[in-house]
Design a protein around this motif. Structure first.
Motif, PDB file in Angstrom:
ATOM      1  N   THR A  99       0.848  -1.182   0.000  1.00  0.00           N
ATOM      2  CA  THR A  99       0.000   0.000   0.000  1.00  0.00           C
ATOM      3  C   THR A  99       0.886   1.235   0.000  1.00  0.00           C
ATOM      4  O   THR A  99       1.713   1.421   0.892  1.00  0.00           O
ATOM      5  CB  THR A  99      -0.918   0.043   1.228  1.00  0.00           C
ATOM      6  N   LEU A 100       0.703   2.049  -1.021  1.00  0.00           N
ATOM      7  CA  LEU A 100       1.414   3.310  -1.110  1.00  0.00           C
ATOM      8  C   LEU A 100       0.565   4.426  -0.510  1.00  0.00           C
ATOM      9  O   LEU A 100      -0.662   4.414  -0.631  1.00  0.00           O
ATOM     10  CB  LEU A 100       1.731   3.657  -2.561  1.00  0.00           C
ATOM     11  N   SER A 101       1.235   5.373   0.114  1.00  0.00           N
ATOM     12  CA  SER A 101       0.563   6.541   0.667  1.00  0.00           C
ATOM     13  C   SER A 101       1.223   7.801   0.130  1.00  0.00           C
ATOM     14  O   SER A 101       2.418   7.820  -0.130  1.00  0.00           O
ATOM     15  CB  SER A 101       0.653   6.553   2.191  1.00  0.00           C
ATOM     16  N   CYS A 102       0.416   8.819  -0.018  1.00  0.00           N
ATOM     17  CA  CYS A 102       0.927  10.129  -0.439  1.00  0.00           C
ATOM     18  C   CYS A 102       0.321  11.171   0.483  1.00  0.00           C
ATOM     19  O   CYS A 102      -0.911  11.312   0.536  1.00  0.00           O
ATOM     20  CB  CYS A 102       0.560  10.402  -1.884  1.00  0.00           C
ATOM     21  N   ALA A 103       1.183  11.880   1.189  1.00  0.00           N
ATOM     22  CA  ALA A 103       0.728  12.921   2.104  1.00  0.00           C
ATOM     23  C   ALA A 103       0.968  14.282   1.461  1.00  0.00           C
ATOM     24  O   ALA A 103       2.081  14.580   1.032  1.00  0.00           O
ATOM     25  CB  ALA A 103       1.482  12.816   3.421  1.00  0.00           C
TER      26      ALA A 103
END
Length: 114
Positions: A19-23
């Motif tokens: 799972t990739l996250s982008c903040a």
């Protein structure tokens, strides 16, 4: 200064999940369509998935049924759940914000290999 910071990349075996996250920071996040692009070695950057401000999602055919994009406007984050990963998913994955101005993250490496 607007920032998009990706995380969650790494090495995974074929068939695995990441799972990739982008903040996002300093951005009116809820007003931006968000997307994940990817660029494999020697290839052009391509759109993998995108999600509109209203939550409608679109996927490139090669990831349909395996990847899910989602967003959390309160947290200013966009996610990419990747299942049943294949070696051909190996790429640098970039977060992208599309609005009155467009922004890119720095990318996170995803390597699918046994």
């Amino acid at each position: 200064q607007v920032q998009l910071v990706e995380s969650g990349g790494g090495l995974v075996q074929p068939g695995g999940s990441l799972t990739l996250s982008c903040a996002a920071s300093r951005i009116l996040f809820s007003f931006y369509d968000m997307a994940w692009y990817r660029q494999a070695p020697g290839k052009q950057r391509e759109l993998a998935a995108r999600i509109s401000t209203g939550g409608s999602a679109n996927y490139v055919d090669s990831v349909k049924g395996r990847f899910t994009i989602s967003r959390d406007n309160a947290k200013k984050k966009v996610y990419l759940q990747m299942n049943s990963l294949k070696p051909e998913d190996t790429a640098v994955y970039y977060c992208y914000a599309h609005g009155t101005t467009d922004y890119w993250g720095q990318g996170t490496q995803v390597t699918v290999s046994s």
